[in-house]
Design an enzyme around this catalytic site. Structure first.
Site, PDB file in Angstrom:
ATOM      1  N   ASN A   1      -1.995  28.166  95.935  1.00 45.72           N
ATOM      2  CA  ASN A   1      -0.949  27.142  95.992  1.00 45.72           C
ATOM      3  C   ASN A   1      -0.627  26.956  97.464  1.00 45.72           C
ATOM      4  OD1 ASN A   1       1.322  25.555  95.914  1.00 45.72           O
ATOM      5  ND2 ASN A   1       2.653  27.121  94.992  1.00 45.72           N
TER       6      ASN A   1
ATOM      7  N   GLY B   1       6.380  34.961  99.430  1.00 47.38           N
ATOM      8  CA  GLY B   1       6.397  34.724 100.863  1.00 47.38           C
ATOM      9  C   GLY B   1       7.123  35.806 101.649  1.00 47.38           C
TER      10      GLY B   1
ATOM     11  N   SER C   1       3.147  37.330  97.104  1.00 48.74           N
ATOM     12  CA  SER C   1       2.543  38.181  98.136  1.00 48.74           C
ATOM     13  C   SER C   1       1.255  38.872  97.670  1.00 48.74           C
ATOM     14  CB  SER C   1       3.564  39.206  98.659  1.00 48.74           C
ATOM     15  OG  SER C   1       4.675  38.537  99.257  1.00 48.74           O
TER      16      SER C   1
ATOM     17  N   LYS D   1       1.301  24.843  98.857  1.00 44.51           N
ATOM     18  CA  LYS D   1       2.667  24.373  99.153  1.00 44.51           C
ATOM     19  C   LYS D   1       2.578  23.206 100.153  1.00 44.51           C
ATOM     20  CE  LYS D   1       4.217  28.904  97.840  1.00 44.51           C
ATOM     21  NZ  LYS D   1       5.211  29.964  97.922  1.00 44.51           N
TER      22      LYS D   1
ATOM     23  N   HIS E   1       7.360  25.478  89.512  1.00 43.73           N
ATOM     24  CA  HIS E   1       7.391  26.508  90.566  1.00 43.73           C
ATOM     25  C   HIS E   1       8.846  26.754  90.971  1.00 43.73           C
ATOM     26  CE1 HIS E   1       6.809  28.563  94.366  1.00 43.73           C
ATOM     27  NE2 HIS E   1       5.593  28.840  93.951  1.00 43.73           N
TER      28      HIS E   1
ATOM     29  N   GLU F   1      10.173  27.013  93.729  1.00 49.02           N
ATOM     30  CA  GLU F   1      10.629  26.159  94.844  1.00 49.02           C
ATOM     31  C   GLU F   1      11.015  24.767  94.329  1.00 49.02           C
ATOM     32  OE1 GLU F   1       7.201  26.849  97.326  1.00 49.02           O
ATOM     33  OE2 GLU F   1       7.806  28.949  97.492  1.00 49.02           O
TER      34      GLU F   1
HETATM   35  P1  13P Z   1       2.983  33.936  98.482  1.00 49.67           P
HETATM   36  O1  13P Z   1       1.620  34.371  97.980  1.00 49.67           O
HETATM   37  O2  13P Z   1       2.939  33.298  99.814  1.00 49.67           O
HETATM   38  O3  13P Z   1       4.002  35.006  98.321  1.00 49.67           O
HETATM   39  O4  13P Z   1       3.438  32.734  97.483  1.00 49.67           O
HETATM   40  C1  13P Z   1       3.416  32.927  96.118  1.00 49.67           C
HETATM   41  C2  13P Z   1       3.635  31.626  95.449  1.00 49.67           C
HETATM   42  O5  13P Z   1       4.747  31.109  95.436  1.00 49.67           O
HETATM   43  C3  13P Z   1       2.489  30.970  94.838  1.00 49.67           C
HETATM   44  O6  13P Z   1       2.878  29.911  94.014  1.00 49.67           O
END
Ligand code: 13P
Length: 250
Positions: free
Chosen positions: A10, A173, A213, A12, A95, A97
């Site tokens: 992903n 993240g 992560s 983002k 998601h 976010e």
């Molecule tokens: P990270 O792997 O950067 O922690 O992000 C996870 C995520 O939100 C994937 O959709």
């Protein structure tokens, strides 16, 4: 029951179309796998570049969101038929976010899941708790409700096509991965709620990813857990190291 693992990146809000073309043309050969379904979920403006760059590799392309209507007065939105026509196969829905920064509710997400399935797109439906919820001991209850609401009104056959992604918000993240036991506990609970509502046969088939992560260093341990069928990967999917996650068992 052997479920095929699925590793999805992903991106983002990262990489321009030119950066997408450069990255994928350089890295795609390392990302190909027979053992694992591989998907790149990328920003809308990068989708066509990704579809073209990955044609013939067996690697899928996904969007990171979509609207639940086919067309209409929804300024700034993108619909399922638009994605489908571009050759997009998957779509990330709900998601954390999107829920946190763009006000998406379980009800909206459920409409999107239904539209994706009706349009022959495979939804990757996300769930996950905040740190506050984990510390309050309501993780399982919360995630069960997100899954029930997200899948509301679907047939068992439709649920089998959905990929579920458990992403604890505190692990996204942050470099702070859930332990494999923590991730397994919730992924198992996700499968159990699917079994309760849609039956054991559906729960056996549906794939549950862990996200938060994930890296080349922890993927093998996480993906070895009984109810974890792969990962939804943010930061690490932007780099060539993503290949280490795809080939976690090598
Ligand atoms: P990270 O792997 O950067 O922690 O992000 C996870 C995520 O939100 C994937 O959709």
């Amino acid at each position: 029951m052997m479920r095929k693992k699925i590793v999805a990146g992903n991106w983002k809000m990262n990489k321009t179309p030119k950066e997408t073309a450069a990255f994928l043309s350089g890295a795609k050969d390392k990302m190909v796998s027979d053992a694992v379904d591989v998907v790149f979920c990328v920003p809308f403006v990068d989708l066509q570049v990704a579809v073209d760059a990955l044609a013939g590799t067996g690697i899928g392309v996904g969007a990171e969101n979509m609207h639940f209507e086919d067309a209409g007065a929804f300024t700034g939105e993108v619909s399922a038929p638009m994605l489908k026509e571009m050759g997009v196969e998957y779509v990330v829905l709900g998601h954390s976010e999107r829920r946190e920064y763009f006000g998406e509710t379980d009800e909206m997400i459920n409409k999107k899941v239904k539209k994706a399935l009706a349009s022959d797109l495979k939804p990757i439906l996300c769930c996950g708790e905040t740190l506050e919820q984990r510390e309050a001991g309501i993780t399982i209850e919360w995630v069960r409700m997100q899954i029930k609401c997200g899948l509301l009104g679907l047939t068992a056959e439709e649920v089998q096509k959905v990929v579920l992604a458990y992403e604890p918000i505190w692990a996204i993240g942050t470099g702070k991965t859930a332990t494999s036991e923590q991730a397994q506990e919730v992924c198992k609970a996700v499968r159990e709620v699917v079994a309760e509502v849609y039956g054991d046969a559906t729960a056996d088939v549906v794939r549950v990813q862990y996200g938060g992560s994930v890296s080349g260093a922890n993927a093998a341990e996480l993906f070895a857990m009984a109810d974890i069928d792969g990962g939804l990967v943010g930061g690490a999917s932007l780099k060539e190291d993503f290949a280490d996650i795809i080939h976690y068992n090598k």
